[in-house]
Structure formats: structure tokens, C-alpha cells
Design an enzyme around this catalytic site. Structure first.
Site, short mmCIF file in Angstrom:
data_model
loop_
_atom_site.label_atom_id
_atom_site.label_comp_id
_atom_site.label_asym_id
_atom_site.label_seq_id
_atom_site.Cartn_x
_atom_site.Cartn_y
_atom_site.Cartn_z
N LYS B 10 -4.57 -24.24 -17.18
CA LYS B 10 -5.87 -23.64 -17.51
C LYS B 10 -5.67 -22.32 -18.27
CE LYS B 10 -6.33 -19.60 -15.32
NZ LYS B 10 -5.14 -19.33 -14.68
N SER B 136 7.12 -29.95 -15.90
CA SER B 136 5.91 -29.26 -16.37
C SER B 136 6.08 -28.74 -17.79
CB SER B 136 5.57 -28.09 -15.44
OG SER B 136 4.32 -27.53 -15.83
N GLY B 143 0.11 -17.13 -15.93
CA GLY B 143 -1.36 -17.15 -15.94
C GLY B 143 -1.94 -18.42 -16.51
N ASP B 204 -8.37 -22.02 -10.53
CA ASP B 204 -7.29 -22.71 -11.23
C ASP B 204 -7.21 -24.18 -10.83
OD1 ASP B 204 -6.79 -20.17 -12.13
OD2 ASP B 204 -4.64 -20.21 -11.72
#
Lengths: 384, 384
Positions: B10, B136, B143, B204
Site C-alpha cells: 500500500k 515479496s 512504509g 495497511d
């Protein structure tokens, strides 16, 4: 007789741009001056000439006083106590006197300053032969009020040699004007500013004439005197700005985003109000000088962020911000932005050599000046 | 059986920090994912082990399932339909399981992620031997919601193999969850986030689970779907931030300058509201895509200025701003600031090679991602 006048430049501490939309702004004089020396000459001295020597730009102009006299159908002198705007006819006459000068293309911007000189000289002193020498510590057209300090110093020197103001010619050293005389100097300077700028706000000449600190909101000026001695590093990015376009850009942004910008302007208004409260509070106070300086630094940082949100910053301004931040110094643009000058507060005991040399290595020009000093002053019999 | 889940990261488009003080913020998912693949193993396969392989960090952990079972006095399984917080006793048991792993000092930050895995696995799947592989596309701790997307993908993969959610195992390709199942995934992911972050906002994991765009104000989340395809350049300055200290710094500034900061926060609130109006407006609309992009760029620029006035920018963020400005691209920090990531809107047809290579030459890491895509998805039978 020779008279010398000096008038300080100005900076806007907080509130530029937002002031156009009703917020409070705070301006202050800086310890950088324009000097005007005036010496009347006798016909035998110098062929009956009115001479203007702009020393910094190495330009020297002269007119036979008879030509100047002939240019003004209505004799303007003896009106020194009544500041008068330059009429369209007189502006035409002045344009004719300036046209003959062959000012080099690169310095054509000075023509309006020469016009202002001719108007102030002929209006206040009439048509006596004289030599006027101008020097300045202020960079031209960088938002430090160079043209206003020029007009104020010019008006001061010219008025000091008339009966309209009462000055003590026996005094040596720099002298201030009395309240009423200062008002007259300021009004004449404003007439000069109008010739140079069209529609000046009157803030620059007022700060230059009165010195100290002035807050202004919706056209109302409030004089202030501060106990604090604040030192500013003023960095001239040397990037020329289009002030009109920058002001218009902010107004357009306000039309596109009225809600957001209203809050931004209100935040700036609060910053100016908080700053004036700090500057006016007596020292010693419940806050130490260091605490006050830290507060002012924070206000400057916040104002800079808000100016960025108005879209008036510039890559060179950001470079100055980054460089001074490395030395833990707070900075903000001053004036129109888009280049121009950047203020950096120098707290007491700051060692500035390193930051100045780093800024100068970027091609910028640095000045260090105390703010909020005296306004216009005169000095009789000083050697020029 | 193998199941794979992916969950997006995000970004905060507008409103970070100000949201803590009551302003609206807007977050959106980005097309960068964390992938979790889960394969149950038979005892003969692999000595009855529960294995966790964090591929990006080259760490592989395993526990005999009997040890995991022994660690949880109250059997946690069969509760997959009821998201449960990790009790103090269970946290202690997990800490003992993690302590034995000898995670290298430099990667000790991953320990809480391993703990979250152990809690989610044992709670949702009980004590079956399995191999879980995590990869990932998101940088850790910058952040971009890497931990939330990890928890969401993990919860999704684990729940997809229970009776608690109804998924069609015969389907190939990425599948979305139904509304109720998605809620369950999100709630479990939130329990994982609590183990990693202590007191997460829940934003999140919600963005990661649901995808698209979410505006949030005073704890209330509003889901939004936008027609606009916005592409962002995300530059990771790689400067680690202390989020708590940054949040505290803004609060302290608010205490020092309550009037100014209230206007700053209100300006941010208006920015978020204007942004959501643009994102929600149908395309085609009275505004073209280009006009909308220009408006969004201006909103980002204004938000960045306001973030600077809160004091949460950083020299590296300014470097990114300067660099992208050279290419006439608008940027703002995203998240806590003080380093971390910077967003740059890439209007349709922007050529980005040059700006990316210039940013990378500064030592930054660049990602290009579409925003507002789908949330968590699963995929049965995909080869890992």
C-alpha cells in the site's frame, strides 16, 4: 554643501504571497544600505550640469540644467513639501531626457531608476546644478528592496537640503529625521517607487524609511520595535523572477483549490502573528533568546513549507535549503520566490564560514545582515 | 495440495501524519505483492516439520510439529473462523520457539514476522507438517505495507485450506475471496500485524486485503473504487525512519503552534477530500485524464509542502523531489517521512527511463506500480 543619505533594504520575514489574500506579513529592514550623496555645484565647477553617477553599475549620466528646466513646462520646484505624482506630461518629458542617454541594453532596467531620479530631483530641488552619486550594498531586483532604498535615500538627501524638513546641519555622523519629516521622505520615495514599479505596495519604502519591523495586513501597516537582535544570512540565488507571474500562479491555484488554499493562507497568517508576538516580547522574558530563535526557526520552516504548497519555490531555493539544513540552520525564501533570495536565521554564536563558502561554491551570493535596524539617515559634510 | 496467495502493498496518497490529528487520509494498494505458498507435507516427506522459508532474506526455519503443538497448551486449531489475539501465554510460547532459531543480528527485525507466522499457522491450521515459502516485491520497513501484505497473504493461504472459507479449488489462476471470507482474512491478518507492530492502525492490512482505494478519518474507513489508472514511481530512499519519533515530533509541534498546525491539518484534510472526489469521478468526465492527473500532481505538491511545514521531510526526500522536478514530475513523501519512500505520479505516456536512472545513481531504489488494483488473491495448484 554635501549631504549623504543612507536607507536600508528590507526582507519579508513571513507572509509573502499570502498577504495578497488577506494574511498578515512581517517585513523588516536589514543592515544593508543604498547611499546617495548630493553635492551642489557652481556653474564654474561643471558647466551647469545635473549629474547622476550610479557607481555600482559604472554608469554616469548628465544633463545641462537648462535642458531639465525646459523639459518641465510647469516648474515643479518649491513643491518639496507636497509629494506629487509624476503626470503623464512630465513622464513624457522625462522619457525624452532618458532616451538620449544611450543606456546599454543589458542595463536598460536602470532607466526607470533614472526617471525616478529626474522626477524627485526636479520636484524637490528644482534645477540647480549638482552631482548625485549612488552606491548600494543591495543586489538589484532580488527582492531586497533595492529600488525603494534608492528612492528613500534620494528623497532624504534632496529634502535635507530644503526648508521643508528641519535637520541640524551642524551635526556630524548619521542623523535620523523627525516623525513628520520622515513621513515626507517616505511619501516622496513612494512617488519614485511608482515611477519604477507602476503600482508598488508602499511596504518597501516604508520599511526603508522607518526601519525596524512592520507588520501589514489588508493594506494596514503596523510599526513595531523589537528588542531582539536577529542576524540573517541572505543568499541571493541570482535567478531572476517574474513576480507578476508568481503572484498570478498563486491566485490561479486558489481558484482551483479554494478550500485548501484558504487554510494555507490562514496558517501563514497565524505564523506572522506568532512571529510578531515573539519579536515584541521583551528580552529577558520567560523565553530565553535561544528559545525565541528556535521558535522563529520553526516558524520559518513552516512558512517555507506553506510557500512550497503555493508552488512558488524553485530548484535553487531548495539547494539553499538543503545546504543550510546540513548545518542545522532553518531557511525560507523571501519575497516572490521562484528564485530570488533565501533567508537563513543565524542564531547567536553560529559559525557561518563553512555554510557561506558552500553556498558560494553553488554560485550564490551571500550577505549577512542584522535585521530591524534604523531606517533612513542623513549625514552632512561626509566625504563621498 | 498447494495454495499460493498474493497480497498487495500500500501507499498513502495523501494525509499521513495529519490523519493522527483528525484529517482524512487516502491510501491505495499498489501492484507490488507479497507471495505466500503453502504446501502440506506428509510425515514421510520431511520428518514431520513445519518449515518457513523467507526466500528474499535467504532464511529458512523449521520446527518439528510436535514442538509447536507442545508450545500451545490450549490447542488453537479449529478456531480458524474466529480470529483470536495472541495471549500473553501464547506469546511466551512463541518467543521460546523463535529464540531457538539463531536469527542473525542484522535480520533480527524478522523475528516478529516469524512469531506472527507461528500464531497464524497454529491458530488456523493447527499442527500439520507443511512448507511455507514467502517472497515479496516490497522492500521491508519502508512504509509500503510489506508486513501487512505478508500477514494478509499468509492468512489468505492458510484460510483457503480450511472449511472456514469457500473457495473453488478447481479454478486455475488468481481468485478473489467473497466479501465475508475477505473480512475473515483481514481480521486474521490484523492479528498478525498486532504481533509485528503492537498497535497497528489496521489500515495497511485492510488496503492489502481489499485492494483499491480507502479513505480514512478518525478511525472510519471508506472503500472506494476508481476508474482511473494511476501509475506511480515509488523511490525508496533506503533511509530508515523512526516512525514513532516522527509522529511525536508533529504532535509536539502542534502543542507549540496549535493555531498554525490546525490550519495545516485542515488544508491536508481538504486535499484528501479533493483527491477522493477526483478519483471517484467517472472517466470520461467533464475533466480529461490529463486534467485529472494535473490536479492530482498539484494536490501532491501541496501536500508535500504541508508535510514539510510539519517537519517530517528529509534531505534524501528533497533530493528525490529535486530530481523528479527536473523532469516536471510532481512528488511527495509517503508514510512517516524522515526518509522512507517518495511517490512520483507518472502521467500517462511519461517516459521514465531517464528519471529512474538518475534516481538510482543517487543510491535510491525505484519501483513503478499501478495503484488501486485488486486486493488479496489465491491460486490453487500453482507451481511455487
Amino acid at each position: 554643501m554635501e549631504v549623504k543619505a543612507r536607507a536600508p533594504g528590507k526582507i519579508i520575514l513571513t507572509g509573502e504571497h499570502a498577504v495578497v489574500h488577506g494574511s498578515t506579513a512581517v517585513a523588516t529592514s536589514i543592515g544593508l544600505y543604498t547611499y546617495v550623496s548630493l553635492r551642489f555645484t557652481t556653474p564654474s565647477d561643471d558647466e551647469d550640469l545635473l549629474k547622476l553617477h550610479l557607481k555600482d553599475t559604472a554608469l554616469e549620466f548628465s544633463w545641462p540644467v537648462s535642458r531639465v528646466r525646459g523639459a518641465f513646462p510647469e516648474s515643479a520646484a518649491q513643491l518639496s513639501s507636497t509629494p506629487t505624482s509624476c503626470s503623464v506630461e512630465n513622464a513624457k518629458a522625462i522619457a525624452a531626457l532618458v532616451e538620449h542617454l544611450d543606456i546599454p541594453e543589458a542595463k536598460i532596467g536602470l532607466a526607470s531608476g533614472v526617471s525616478a531620479f529626474l522626477w524627485l530631483y526636479s520636484s524637490i530641488q528644482g534645477f540647480k546644478p549638482a552631482t548625485v552619486v549612488v552606491t548600494s550594498e543591495l543586489p538589484l531586483g532580488s527582492g531586497l528592496g533595492s529600488s525603494a532604498s534608492y528612492c528613500v535615500a534620494l528623497a532624504a538627501a534632496l529634502l535635507a537640503c530644503t526648508d521643508s524638513v528641519s535637520t541640524d546641519v551642524n551635526h556630524q555622523g548619521w542623523l535620523s529625521f523627525g516623525e513628520k519629516d520622515l513621513e515626507l521622505v517616505n511619501k516622496w520615495a513612494f512617488e519614485g517607487e511608482k515611477i519604477i514599479h507602476g503600482k508598488p505596495s508602499g511596504i518597501d519604502n516604508t520599511v526603508s524609511a522607518y526601519g525596524n519591523i512592520i507588520s501589514f495586513k489588508s493594506g494596514n501597516l503596523t510599526h513595531m520595535k523589537s528588542d531582539m537582535t536577529l542576524k540573517m544570512l541572505i543568499t541571493n540565488t541570482k535567478v531572476g523572477r517574474n513576480t507578476k507571474a508568481l503572484v498570478a500562479g498563486v491566485s490561479e491555484r486558489m481558484l482551483r483549490h479554494p478550500d485548501i488554499m484558504a487554510f494555507v493562507f490562514s496558517a501563514v497568517d497565524s505564523i506572522s502573528n506568532e512571529l510578531t508576538a515573539i519579536l515584541k516580547s521583551p528580552t529577558p522574558d520567560e523565553l530565553s533568546v535561544t528559545e525565541k530563535e528556535e521558535k522563529i526557526e520553526e516558524l520559518m520552516e513552516m512558512n517555507q513549507g506553506l510557500l512550497q504548497s503555493m508552488g512558488v519555490s524553485h530548484a535553487t531555493i531548495e539547494t539553499v535549503l538543503r545546504t543550510t539544513l546540513k548545518y542545522k540552520l532553518a531557511s525560507k525564501l523571501t519575497g516572490a520566490g521562484g528564485g530570488g533570495c533565501v533567508l537563513t536565521l543565524l542564531p547567536t554564536c553560529t559559525v557561518v564560514d563553512k555554510v557561506v563558502s558552500e553556498l558560494e561554491s553553488c554560485g550564490f551570493q551571500c550577505f549577512i545582515a542584522e535585521i530591524g535596524g534604523t531606517g533612513v539617515e542623513i549625514n552632512f559634510g561626509a566625504s563621498s
